[in-house]
Design a protein around this motif. Structure first.
Motif: not given
Length: 72
Positions: A1-27
């Motif tokens: 599972m992954a989580e995406v966070t988008v932030g708007r700041h006065p001088r920038s945009i941030t995008v963060e994608i983080a997963d739970n480390g389980k990976g693709d079960p099919s390999g």
């Protein structure tokens, strides 16, 4: 599972994608393309930064991109 966070700041945009480390079960997964190198080059071309690496529960990629016209 992954989580995406988008932030708007006065001088920038941030995008963060983080997963739970389980990976693709099919390999399997996408192996073509430029991966992190290509993403880093694209973000750098916009004047931003990209970091990627292990996170507390998996892997995370974070981009910070300046907003056009923002003063440094």
């Amino acid at each position: 599972m992954a989580e995406v966070t988008v932030g708007r700041h006065p001088r920038s945009i941030t995008v963060e994608i983080a997963d739970n480390g389980k990976g693709d079960p099919s390999g399997g997964g996408v192996t073509e393309g430029n991966g992190l190198t290509g993403m880093r080059e694209r973000v750098r071309a916009l004047g931003g930064t990209l970091t990627a690496g292990p996170a507390p529960r998996g892997f995370a990629v974070r981009a910070e991109i300046p907003v056009a016209g923002s003063a440094e």
